[in-house]
Structures are given as structure tokens and as C-alpha cells.
Design an enzyme around this catalytic site. Structure first.
Site, PDB file in Angstrom:
ATOM      1  CG  HIS A  20      -1.908   1.082   1.247  1.00  0.00           C
ATOM      2  ND1 HIS A  20      -2.248   1.731   2.394  1.00  0.00           N
ATOM      3  CD2 HIS A  20      -2.645   1.660   0.261  1.00  0.00           C
ATOM      4  CE1 HIS A  20      -3.152   2.657   2.136  1.00  0.00           C
ATOM      5  NE2 HIS A  20      -3.400   2.633   0.843  1.00  0.00           N
ATOM      6  CG  ASP A  28       8.080  11.078 -21.608  1.00  0.00           C
ATOM      7  OD1 ASP A  28       9.227  10.856 -21.164  1.00  0.00           O
ATOM      8  OD2 ASP A  28       7.552  12.209 -21.558  1.00  0.00           O
ATOM      9  CG  HIS A  95       8.485  17.885 -15.618  1.00  0.00           C
ATOM     10  ND1 HIS A  95       7.899  16.642 -15.803  1.00  0.00           N
ATOM     11  CD2 HIS A  95       9.676  17.825 -16.272  1.00  0.00           C
ATOM     12  CE1 HIS A  95       8.688  15.881 -16.528  1.00  0.00           C
ATOM     13  NE2 HIS A  95       9.777  16.573 -16.826  1.00  0.00           N
ATOM     14  CB  ALA A 118       3.151  11.083 -22.058  1.00  0.00           C
TER      15      ALA A 118
END
Length: 128
Positions: A20, A28, A95, A118
Site C-alpha cells: 500500500h 515517456d 515537473h 506523458a
């Protein structure tokens, strides 16, 4: 030999070992993989397999409690819309913070995806 489900033995092993809140990154082709994090490279050529194709397979195999995406994915409209439609619990981060978080993943699965941002961190849930 497995009859069905995840046939990639490296991915199947990581999935079987998840607890968990453990994380797996679906990346990508350009996302850097931190030293010490297992990279499972399934890229065959540009675009194959796609990020979304791998995400859909992971949804079939894994209890996903939450997904983390980079805020910048909003610029990749098609992928962002599909992720938003597929996952009710999405957390967004910058990012650079996303890349830092990948250092804690059990594995990074590298796809052949070549569209921007992605990438997703899948947080494991439980079946009970």
C-alpha cells in the site's frame, strides 16, 4: 507459463511485490530514471507502446489509489483528458518535483511515448 494478464515477467514481479502506497512510474521515452531505481524498458520504437496503452494495462493489473501527474501535462491535451477521465484521484505537481518523486518508485516503466509530459506516478492501493 502464465496464461493471461501481465506477461512481462519484470513488471509482474514488481506488481506482486507492491505494498500500500508504493509507487510505479509509467514514463515517456525521455524521462530520466534516477540512479538506483529499477528501469523496465518496454519501448520498441517511437510511439510503441504508447503511454496510454501501458496505463490501461496497469489499470487491469494494479489497484491504483492515486495518480500523480506533472502540472505541465495540461499542454498535452489528449493524454491529459484521457488520464482525467480514467482516474478520479489525480494529484498535480511541478515537473521538477515529479522527477524528484520518481527516486522513491519501486520501478520506472519506460514506454515508447514521445509526446510531452506523458508520465505518471501510480500509487498502489489495497483490495480490502
Amino acid at each position: 507459463m502464465k496464461k493471461k494478464g501481465m506477461l512481462n515477467s519484470h513488471i509482474a514481479k514488481v506488481l506482486a511485490d507492491l505494498g500500500h502506497t508504493d509507487t510505479i512510474v509509467i514514463a515517456d521515452a525521455g524521462l530520466p530514471v534516477p540512479d538506483g531505481v529499477r528501469k523496465i524498458d518496454v519501448a520498441l520504437r517511437e510511439g510503441t507502446p504508447s503511454f496510454l496503452e501501458v496505463i490501461k494495462l496497469m489499470q487491469e493489473e494494479m489497484v491504483i489509489e492515486q495518480v500523480t501527474l506533472a502540472e505541465e501535462i495540461a499542454g498535452n491535451e489528449a493524454v491529459h483528458q484521457e488520464m482525467a477521465a480514467s482516474f478520479p484521484a489525480i494529484r498535480y505537481t511541478a515537473h521538477e518535483a515529479f522527477k524528484e518523486a520518481t527516486a522513491h518508485a519501486k520501478a520506472v516503466i519506460r514506454t515508447g511515448e514521445t509526446t510531452p509530459y506523458a508520465n505518471a506516478i501510480l500509487h498502489a492501493g489495497v483490495t480490502f
